[in-house]
Design an enzyme around this catalytic site. Structure first.
Site, PDB file in Angstrom:
ATOM      1  N   HIS A   1     -27.967  79.319  96.347  1.00 50.38           N
ATOM      2  CA  HIS A   1     -29.344  79.055  95.899  1.00 50.38           C
ATOM      3  C   HIS A   1     -29.275  78.553  94.446  1.00 50.38           C
ATOM      4  CE1 HIS A   1     -33.562  79.022  95.846  1.00 50.38           C
ATOM      5  NE2 HIS A   1     -33.851  80.291  95.903  1.00 50.38           N
TER       6      HIS A   1
ATOM      7  N   GLN B   1     -32.254  78.282  91.817  1.00 47.97           N
ATOM      8  CA  GLN B   1     -32.660  79.629  91.373  1.00 47.97           C
ATOM      9  C   GLN B   1     -31.846  80.065  90.149  1.00 47.97           C
ATOM     10  OE1 GLN B   1     -34.957  81.951  93.195  1.00 47.97           O
ATOM     11  NE2 GLN B   1     -34.769  83.002  91.249  1.00 47.97           N
TER      12      GLN B   1
ATOM     13  N   ARG C   1     -38.747  78.933  87.530  1.00 55.35           N
ATOM     14  CA  ARG C   1     -38.336  78.022  88.606  1.00 55.35           C
ATOM     15  C   ARG C   1     -38.919  76.633  88.375  1.00 55.35           C
ATOM     16  NH1 ARG C   1     -37.028  79.772  93.459  1.00 55.35           N
ATOM     17  NH2 ARG C   1     -35.964  77.768  93.532  1.00 55.35           N
TER      18      ARG C   1
ATOM     19  N   CYS D   1     -35.411  87.495  92.730  1.00 51.67           N
ATOM     20  CA  CYS D   1     -35.768  86.099  92.976  1.00 51.67           C
ATOM     21  C   CYS D   1     -37.109  85.974  93.695  1.00 51.67           C
ATOM     22  CB  CYS D   1     -34.665  85.418  93.779  1.00 51.67           C
ATOM     23  SG  CYS D   1     -34.245  86.295  95.279  1.00 51.67           S
TER      24      CYS D   1
ATOM     25  N   ARG E   1     -34.259  72.485 101.937  1.00 49.68           N
ATOM     26  CA  ARG E   1     -34.059  73.928 102.163  1.00 49.68           C
ATOM     27  C   ARG E   1     -33.848  74.155 103.644  1.00 49.68           C
ATOM     28  NH1 ARG E   1     -37.337  79.373 100.418  1.00 49.68           N
ATOM     29  NH2 ARG E   1     -36.308  78.833  98.474  1.00 49.68           N
TER      30      ARG E   1
ATOM     31  N   ASP F   1     -32.277  91.554  95.631  1.00 49.84           N
ATOM     32  CA  ASP F   1     -32.895  90.571  96.532  1.00 49.84           C
ATOM     33  C   ASP F   1     -33.214  91.321  97.824  1.00 49.84           C
ATOM     34  OD1 ASP F   1     -33.696  88.241  97.823  1.00 49.84           O
ATOM     35  OD2 ASP F   1     -31.669  87.418  98.063  1.00 49.84           O
TER      36      ASP F   1
HETATM   37  N1  NVA Z   1     -31.724  85.830 100.160  1.00 53.55           N
HETATM   38  C1  NVA Z   1     -33.089  85.396 100.335  1.00 53.55           C
HETATM   39  C2  NVA Z   1     -33.527  84.601  99.157  1.00 53.55           C
HETATM   40  C3  NVA Z   1     -34.965  84.153  99.182  1.00 53.55           C
HETATM   41  C4  NVA Z   1     -35.346  83.372  97.972  1.00 53.55           C
HETATM   42  C5  NVA Z   1     -33.206  84.600 101.620  1.00 53.55           C
HETATM   43  O1  NVA Z   1     -32.333  83.753 101.867  1.00 53.55           O
HETATM   44  O2  NVA Z   1     -34.150  84.822 102.374  1.00 53.55           O
HETATM   45  N1   CP Z   2     -37.037  82.629  95.090  1.00 52.14           N
HETATM   46  C1   CP Z   2     -37.394  81.721  96.004  1.00 52.14           C
HETATM   47  O1   CP Z   2     -36.640  80.819  96.356  1.00 52.14           O
HETATM   48  O2   CP Z   2     -38.646  81.883  96.489  1.00 52.14           O
HETATM   49  P1   CP Z   2     -39.265  81.064  97.716  1.00 52.14           P
HETATM   50  O3   CP Z   2     -38.492  81.465  98.940  1.00 52.14           O
HETATM   51  O4   CP Z   2     -40.711  81.496  97.764  1.00 52.14           O
HETATM   52  O5   CP Z   2     -39.112  79.603  97.434  1.00 52.14           O
END
Ligand code: NVA
Ligand code: CP
Length: 335
Positions: free
Chosen positions: A133, A136, A315, A270, A106, A229
């Site tokens: 993502h 997800q 998840r 999410c 990540r 989101d």
């Molecule tokens: N769009 C958000 C998703 C988090 C799971 C981010 O990238 O922070």
């Molecule tokens: N939805 C998601 O990816 O959550 P986290 O950022 O907590 O992993």
């Protein structure tokens, strides 16, 4: 063995049948887990979990999934290893790939996760980049399938920041699977042309109808799923003022739920979500901008349509399916 040894970097690399297989396999693994039936497909394996950005769900899901599959997960945070500061991505990939059987990554850069996959020699799983993502998505479409029984022809409406990783992934995954996706966002935050063009190519095959609009009325009508989101993704924290101004009309609230005119509509997110002021972050927003809720109201978040916690649990099952299919030597010759 179509999945074995393959990385999971972006939805576009998989066919409709392959994505559907992963969704259905997730459902199967969820059932095994609930019934206490062992499914140790990765017995004895070691899994590296590289996180350059924070995570609750993805980290927890990869950790528990690895344990349930009989593998050992090892968390390697941004400040724990040399990646990016003292050692290149390709060198790191070669070293980790020689010791681990699979690598989750990540971070911001899609190029990094792709380069890891190119050089590691073991499956690499994208746990979120600025572009996509994908893990997800398997959980999200499993959640939709659990609620409606099918995916083709479902109207999935995403309201909010239309050019973030989750919006991109929903658009492309829906297009592949035949789910109609509408991105409802102000013009400034609509998906990049190349992402839409890309999704349209898949939609031409699947029959999915894709819409990008700034009109809430047009976008939300007959929605089966209302998805949102955060307005500011990780790494964009300086943008709160402009996002609040642009996105307040796109907040998912009770009025928007009513606009869907569908008693069976579900709400998805999410997570994490800004729906109250019970976090340090949200208190800061309240102080600076006077807002108690952002992308979703507390009423909707805690209301009868909300599915975000089922989605979060999914998840685990979906990440498990992705890991087992790509690293578990399963006899999957064709889907
Ligand atoms: N769009 C958000 C998703 C988090 C799971 C981010 O990238 O922070
Ligand atoms: N939805 C998601 O990816 O959550 P986290 O950022 O907590 O992993």
């Amino acid at each position: 063995m179509i999945f074995q040894g393959k990385s999971f970097l972006a939805e576009k690399d998989f066919t409709k049948d392959e994505l559907q297989y992963l969704i259905d396999f997730s459902k199967h693994l969820k059932n095994l887990k609930k019934r206490g039936i062992p499914h140790r497909y990765l017995e004895g394996q070691n899994i590296a979990l590289l996180f350059e950005k924070n995570s609750t769900r993805t980290r927890a899901a990869f950790t528990v999934a690895a344990n349930d599959l009989g593998a050992h997960p090892e968390f390697l945070g941004a400040n724990d290893i040399q990646l990016g500061s003292k050692e290149s991505v390709s060198d790191t990939a070669k070293v980790l790939g020689s010791m681990f059987d699979g690598i989750e990554y990540r971070g911001s850069s899609q190029d990094v996760v792709e380069s890891l996959a190119e050089h590691a020699g073991v499956p690499v799983w994208n746990g979120l980049t600025d572009d996509w993502h994908p893990t997800q998505m398997i959980a999200d479409f499993l959640t939709i399938q659990e609620n409606f029984g099918y995916l083709e022809g479902i109207n999935l409406v995403y309201c909010g920041d239309g050019r973030n990783n989750v919006a991109n992934s929903l658009l492309v995954t829906g297009a592949i699977l035949g789910t109609n996706v509408r991105i409802v966002s102000p013009k400034e935050l609509q998906p990049e042309e190349k992402v839409v063009a890309f999704a349209q190519k898949f939609a031409a095959d699947s029959g999915a109808k894709l819409v990008v609009t700034d009109s809430v009325e047009e976008g939300v009508s007959n929605a089966d799923v209302l998805y949102t989101d955060v307005w500011v993704s990780m790494g964009e924290e300086e943008k709160f003022a402009e996002r609040i101004e642009l996105l307040l009309p796109y907040q998912v609230n009770q009025k928007m739920i009513e606009l869907a005119q569908n008693e069976d509509v579900i709400f998805m997110h999410c997570l994490p979500a800004f729906h109250d002021t019970n976090t340090k972050y949200a208190k800061d927003i309240l102080e600076k901008f006077g807002l108690q809720e952002m992308e979703v109201t507390d009423e909707v978040f805690n209301g009868k349509y909300a599915q975000q916690f089922e989605q979060a649990e999914n998840r685990l099952h979906s990440i498990k399916a992705i890991m087992a299919a790509t690293s578990g030597n399963l006899f999957i010759t064709k889907v």
